[in-house]
Design an enzyme around this catalytic site. Structure first.
Site, PDB file in Angstrom:
ATOM      1  N   ARG A 176       0.813  -1.219   0.000  1.00  0.00           N
ATOM      2  CA  ARG A 176       0.000   0.000   0.000  1.00  0.00           C
ATOM      3  C   ARG A 176       0.850   1.275   0.000  1.00  0.00           C
ATOM      4  O   ARG A 176       0.476   2.283   0.581  1.00  0.00           O
ATOM      5  CB  ARG A 176      -0.965   0.012   1.195  1.00  0.00           C
ATOM      6  CG  ARG A 176      -1.863  -1.202   1.292  1.00  0.00           C
ATOM      7  CD  ARG A 176      -2.800  -1.329   0.089  1.00  0.00           C
ATOM      8  NE  ARG A 176      -3.577  -2.563   0.204  1.00  0.00           N
ATOM      9  CZ  ARG A 176      -3.244  -3.724  -0.350  1.00  0.00           C
ATOM     10  NH1 ARG A 176      -2.135  -3.809  -1.084  1.00  0.00           N
ATOM     11  NH2 ARG A 176      -3.994  -4.785  -0.208  1.00  0.00           N
ATOM     12  N   SER A 225     -11.104   0.261   2.943  1.00  0.00           N
ATOM     13  CA  SER A 225     -10.375   0.048   4.198  1.00  0.00           C
ATOM     14  C   SER A 225      -9.793   1.366   4.706  1.00  0.00           C
ATOM     15  O   SER A 225      -9.178   2.113   3.948  1.00  0.00           O
ATOM     16  CB  SER A 225      -9.242  -0.958   3.999  1.00  0.00           C
ATOM     17  OG  SER A 225      -9.762  -2.223   3.646  1.00  0.00           O
ATOM     18  N   GLU A 296      -4.826   4.209   5.850  1.00  0.00           N
ATOM     19  CA  GLU A 296      -4.746   3.994   4.412  1.00  0.00           C
ATOM     20  C   GLU A 296      -5.425   5.155   3.691  1.00  0.00           C
ATOM     21  O   GLU A 296      -5.068   5.504   2.578  1.00  0.00           O
ATOM     22  CB  GLU A 296      -5.427   2.665   4.053  1.00  0.00           C
ATOM     23  CG  GLU A 296      -5.174   2.175   2.661  1.00  0.00           C
ATOM     24  CD  GLU A 296      -5.648   0.739   2.465  1.00  0.00           C
ATOM     25  OE1 GLU A 296      -6.480   0.523   1.561  1.00  0.00           O
ATOM     26  OE2 GLU A 296      -5.205  -0.154   3.208  1.00  0.00           O
TER      27      GLU A 296
END
Length: 308
Positions: A176, A225, A296
């Site tokens: 990520r 998320s 995130e």
């Protein structure tokens, strides 16, 4: 030119659409956020390059695709938003099992396009609620797949409108996270997949979407998320273990279905509600487990509502 005095006459040679004081809530999957001073919808990559070349070099820029993974604060954004979703949307099948895809293509569309062309390895994109530009920016992934595992080369553009072709080895790619982009943005990529079977891939996509609907709050406004999974663990497990499922601030609620999702319940939350709940979750998890959850989601803009 002065951006504060910018009007449609400044982009008469551009083919895109320039909007002023444009509410951003409708462009984000959380459905919150104040207005952008300016929002530009480019007609194509060349048009985008022309538009960028005419902006002041210090103009604040924000790129939005589907608006997932982003929390726009209630005060909005005082610069220019570049909207890629619905604009940079070309997909081209190339030789050697490759596809060229522009940044505004939704990940779900990319998954279906590759499957229908008998290519496998891209089915996981169906589970990512964003565009390919965003997927490239954060190495988005799910169900064992990650975007950069397929990248052969990318095209980037800088704020002067200059376009470059770059290779994966020029970036540091991790979970990520993609470093090395500098003051540039992804506008397209060449991706290489594997030979496959259309029916098999489409069934995998169908199964993935069914699993997603069963385990995630897909019928509620959310951003995907909220936190990265810490090494060796899952953010959702940690949040649930701290008894935070169902905890709310205003209309923002930690999902009962999946603890790593914060929902805007029936559209009643503000960005401030959501941001406060994010901080609350981080604090409670840190206090009870000594683990720091890393966001995130990107938090953007002015927290103070402006009077316009």
């Amino acid at each position: 030119m002065s951006i504060t005095g910018m009007d449609s006459s400044h982009v008469t040679e551009s083919q895109g659409t320039l909007l002023f004081n444009e509410p951003l809530a409708e462009y984000t999957t959380w459905r919150v956020g104040g207005p952008a001073a300016r929002l530009y919808k480019p007609a194509n990559i060349d048009d985008l390059a022309l538009f960028l070349s005419r902006l002041p070099f210090d103009e604040p820029l924000l790129w939005l695709g589907l608006g997932s993974n982003s929390l726009i604060r209630d005060g909005g954004f005082s610069g220019t938003v570049i909207l890629t979703q619905g604009c940079l949307k070309e997909m081209t099948l190339l030789s050697d099992n490759c596809i060229r895809v522009e940044a505004g293509v939704s990940c779900a569309s990319m998954a279906r396009f590759s499957a229908r062309n008998n290519l496998s390895g891209g089915e996981f994109w169906a589970g990512i609620p964003g565009t390919m530009g965003g997927a490239l920016r954060m190495n988005a992934g799910c169900h064992g797949g990650e975007t950069w595992q397929s990248v052969i080369e990318v095209q980037t553009i800088n704020r002067r409108g200059e376009i470059r072709t770059r290779k994966p080895e020029e970036f540091e790619v991790a979970y990520r996270h993609v470093a090395g982009l500098g003051d540039e943005w992804f506008i397209s990529a060449k991706l290489q997949l594997s030979p496959g079977n259309k029916e098999t891939s489409l069934q995998l996509i169908k199964d993935l979407l069914a699993h997603r609907a069963k385990t995630q709050p897909t019928n509620e406004y959310n951003c995907g998320s909220v936190f990265r999974n810490p090494p060796g663990d899952f953010a959702a497990r940690l949040i649930e273990s701290c008894g935070l499922k169902g905890v709310s601030i205003g209309g923002a609620v930690v999902s009962e279905k999946h603890a790593n999702f914060i929902i805007n319940h029936q559209g009643t939350a503000t960005a401030a509600n959501i941001e406060a709940l994010i901080h609350l979750v981080q604090t409670k998890v840190r206090e009870q487990t000594s683990i720091e959850l890393i966001r995130e989601v990107h938090i953007i803009g002015d927290a103070n509502v402006q009077t316009r």
